[in-house]
Design a protein around this motif. Structure first.
Motif, PDB file in Angstrom:
ATOM      1  N   GLY A   9       0.799  -1.056   0.097  1.00  0.00           N
ATOM      2  CA  GLY A   9       0.169   0.089  -0.145  1.00  0.00           C
ATOM      3  C   GLY A   9       0.858   1.381   0.007  1.00  0.00           C
ATOM      4  O   GLY A   9       2.240   1.360   0.269  1.00  0.00           O
ATOM      5  N   TRP A  36      -9.321 -10.136  -1.658  1.00  0.00           N
ATOM      6  CA  TRP A  36      -9.029  -8.676  -1.355  1.00  0.00           C
ATOM      7  C   TRP A  36     -10.449  -7.964  -0.827  1.00  0.00           C
ATOM      8  O   TRP A  36     -11.561  -8.024  -1.707  1.00  0.00           O
ATOM      9  CB  TRP A  36      -8.339  -7.787  -2.316  1.00  0.00           C
ATOM     10  CG  TRP A  36      -7.024  -8.267  -2.469  1.00  0.00           C
ATOM     11  CD1 TRP A  36      -6.104  -9.250  -3.025  1.00  0.00           C
ATOM     12  CD2 TRP A  36      -5.697  -7.961  -1.546  1.00  0.00           C
ATOM     13  NE1 TRP A  36      -5.011  -9.492  -3.000  1.00  0.00           N
ATOM     14  CE2 TRP A  36      -4.595  -8.642  -2.116  1.00  0.00           C
ATOM     15  CE3 TRP A  36      -5.499  -7.318  -0.584  1.00  0.00           C
ATOM     16  CZ2 TRP A  36      -3.370  -8.617  -1.383  1.00  0.00           C
ATOM     17  CZ3 TRP A  36      -4.390  -6.845   0.006  1.00  0.00           C
ATOM     18  CH2 TRP A  36      -3.228  -7.600  -0.553  1.00  0.00           C
ATOM     19  N   ARG A  38     -11.958  -4.104   1.061  1.00  0.00           N
ATOM     20  CA  ARG A  38     -11.580  -2.681   1.409  1.00  0.00           C
ATOM     21  C   ARG A  38     -12.350  -2.048   2.298  1.00  0.00           C
ATOM     22  O   ARG A  38     -13.603  -2.390   2.227  1.00  0.00           O
ATOM     23  CB  ARG A  38     -11.150  -1.876   0.123  1.00  0.00           C
ATOM     24  CG  ARG A  38     -12.173  -1.558  -0.855  1.00  0.00           C
ATOM     25  CD  ARG A  38     -11.777  -0.992  -2.136  1.00  0.00           C
ATOM     26  NE  ARG A  38     -13.029  -0.320  -2.848  1.00  0.00           N
ATOM     27  CZ  ARG A  38     -12.638  -0.049  -3.998  1.00  0.00           C
ATOM     28  NH1 ARG A  38     -11.327  -0.029  -4.692  1.00  0.00           N
ATOM     29  NH2 ARG A  38     -13.685   0.354  -4.877  1.00  0.00           N
ATOM     30  N   ARG A  45     -16.971  -3.005   5.113  1.00  0.00           N
ATOM     31  CA  ARG A  45     -15.827  -3.549   4.264  1.00  0.00           C
ATOM     32  C   ARG A  45     -16.537  -4.283   3.015  1.00  0.00           C
ATOM     33  O   ARG A  45     -17.457  -5.073   3.277  1.00  0.00           O
ATOM     34  CB  ARG A  45     -15.246  -4.513   5.239  1.00  0.00           C
ATOM     35  CG  ARG A  45     -13.913  -5.274   4.559  1.00  0.00           C
ATOM     36  CD  ARG A  45     -13.291  -6.269   5.639  1.00  0.00           C
ATOM     37  NE  ARG A  45     -12.906  -5.425   6.711  1.00  0.00           N
ATOM     38  CZ  ARG A  45     -12.255  -6.050   7.708  1.00  0.00           C
ATOM     39  NH1 ARG A  45     -11.822  -7.448   7.701  1.00  0.00           N
ATOM     40  NH2 ARG A  45     -11.799  -5.283   8.697  1.00  0.00           N
ATOM     41  N   VAL A  48     -13.390  -6.552  -2.905  1.00  0.00           N
ATOM     42  CA  VAL A  48     -12.638  -6.189  -4.148  1.00  0.00           C
ATOM     43  C   VAL A  48     -12.824  -7.085  -5.395  1.00  0.00           C
ATOM     44  O   VAL A  48     -13.174  -6.972  -6.249  1.00  0.00           O
ATOM     45  CB  VAL A  48     -11.459  -5.533  -3.840  1.00  0.00           C
ATOM     46  CG1 VAL A  48     -10.651  -5.062  -5.000  1.00  0.00           C
ATOM     47  CG2 VAL A  48     -11.668  -4.300  -2.837  1.00  0.00           C
ATOM     48  N   ASP A  89     -10.844   4.876  -4.677  1.00  0.00           N
ATOM     49  CA  ASP A  89     -10.302   3.668  -4.223  1.00  0.00           C
ATOM     50  C   ASP A  89      -9.598   3.538  -2.985  1.00  0.00           C
ATOM     51  O   ASP A  89      -9.124   2.618  -2.439  1.00  0.00           O
ATOM     52  CB  ASP A  89      -9.236   3.229  -5.566  1.00  0.00           C
ATOM     53  CG  ASP A  89      -9.931   3.039  -6.747  1.00  0.00           C
ATOM     54  OD1 ASP A  89      -9.424   3.325  -7.592  1.00  0.00           O
ATOM     55  OD2 ASP A  89     -10.959   2.393  -6.812  1.00  0.00           O
ATOM     56  N   ALA A  91      -8.699   3.525   0.714  1.00  0.00           N
ATOM     57  CA  ALA A  91      -9.287   2.660   1.768  1.00  0.00           C
ATOM     58  C   ALA A  91      -8.139   1.816   2.460  1.00  0.00           C
ATOM     59  O   ALA A  91      -6.938   1.822   1.875  1.00  0.00           O
ATOM     60  CB  ALA A  91     -10.413   1.512   1.133  1.00  0.00           C
ATOM     61  N   TYR A  93      -7.169  -1.827   2.738  1.00  0.00           N
ATOM     62  CA  TYR A  93      -7.280  -3.067   1.983  1.00  0.00           C
ATOM     63  C   TYR A  93      -6.880  -4.289   2.830  1.00  0.00           C
ATOM     64  O   TYR A  93      -5.833  -4.524   3.291  1.00  0.00           O
ATOM     65  CB  TYR A  93      -6.433  -2.932   0.466  1.00  0.00           C
ATOM     66  CG  TYR A  93      -7.316  -1.908  -0.452  1.00  0.00           C
ATOM     67  CD1 TYR A  93      -7.161  -0.463  -0.344  1.00  0.00           C
ATOM     68  CD2 TYR A  93      -7.604  -2.677  -1.665  1.00  0.00           C
ATOM     69  CE1 TYR A  93      -7.656  -0.098  -1.046  1.00  0.00           C
ATOM     70  CE2 TYR A  93      -8.375  -1.816  -2.561  1.00  0.00           C
ATOM     71  CZ  TYR A  93      -8.333  -0.244  -2.321  1.00  0.00           C
ATOM     72  OH  TYR A  93      -8.843   0.204  -3.091  1.00  0.00           O
ATOM     73  N   GLY A 107      -4.376  -5.492   7.183  1.00  0.00           N
ATOM     74  CA  GLY A 107      -4.650  -4.439   6.403  1.00  0.00           C
ATOM     75  C   GLY A 107      -3.417  -3.559   5.684  1.00  0.00           C
ATOM     76  O   GLY A 107      -2.522  -3.498   6.534  1.00  0.00           O
ATOM     77  N   GLN A 109      -2.797   0.203   3.723  1.00  0.00           N
ATOM     78  CA  GLN A 109      -3.555   1.535   3.542  1.00  0.00           C
ATOM     79  C   GLN A 109      -3.047   1.897   1.936  1.00  0.00           C
ATOM     80  O   GLN A 109      -1.876   1.880   1.516  1.00  0.00           O
ATOM     81  CB  GLN A 109      -3.089   2.549   4.322  1.00  0.00           C
ATOM     82  CG  GLN A 109      -3.755   4.106   4.037  1.00  0.00           C
ATOM     83  CD  GLN A 109      -5.545   4.067   4.289  1.00  0.00           C
ATOM     84  OE1 GLN A 109      -5.808   3.303   5.217  1.00  0.00           O
ATOM     85  NE2 GLN A 109      -6.177   4.514   3.495  1.00  0.00           N
TER      86      GLN A 109
END
Length: 114
Positions: A9, A36, A38, A45, A48, A89, A91, A93, A107, A109
């Protein structure tokens, strides 16, 4: 349960690309699927993309044609190639392993600036 570690990320300008990785302690070949999700601040949540052990993929409509999910041959790393990124987009992830039980990573970012 699988131990999942996401990486890749970061901050990118709109139109840019990022590649996320998810390293799993368990192979996808023992799972129903991996994927995945997000979560943006204040929102639920959302899915994806997912991939099965046979390579079948599924994408949210909002990312079709821009994101690609894939896995390595060992089935222990799942990738998410994200192109043509948009501010929406942005978020956190999460990697997900769906086996006998659900496992989630911590996660990574993704922030897309306009």
């Amino acid at each position: 349960q699988a131990h999942l570690v996401e990486s890749g990320g970061g901050l990118v300008q709109a139109g840019g690309s990022l590649r996320l990785s998810c390293a799993s302690s368990r192979s996808i070949f023992g799972a129903n699927f991996m994927g995945w999700y997000r979560q943006a601040p204040g929102k639920q949540r959302d899915l994806v993309a997912t991939i099965t052990s046979t390579g079948a993929t599924n994408y949210a409509d909002s990312v079709k044609g821009r994101f690609t999910i894939s896995r390595d041959n060992a089935g222990t790393t799942v990738y998410l190639q994200m192109n043509s990124l948009k501010p929406e987009d942005t978020a956190l992830y999460f990697c997900h392993y769906r086996g006998a039980s659900d496992s989630w990573g911590q996660g990574t970012q993704v922030t897309v600036s306009s």
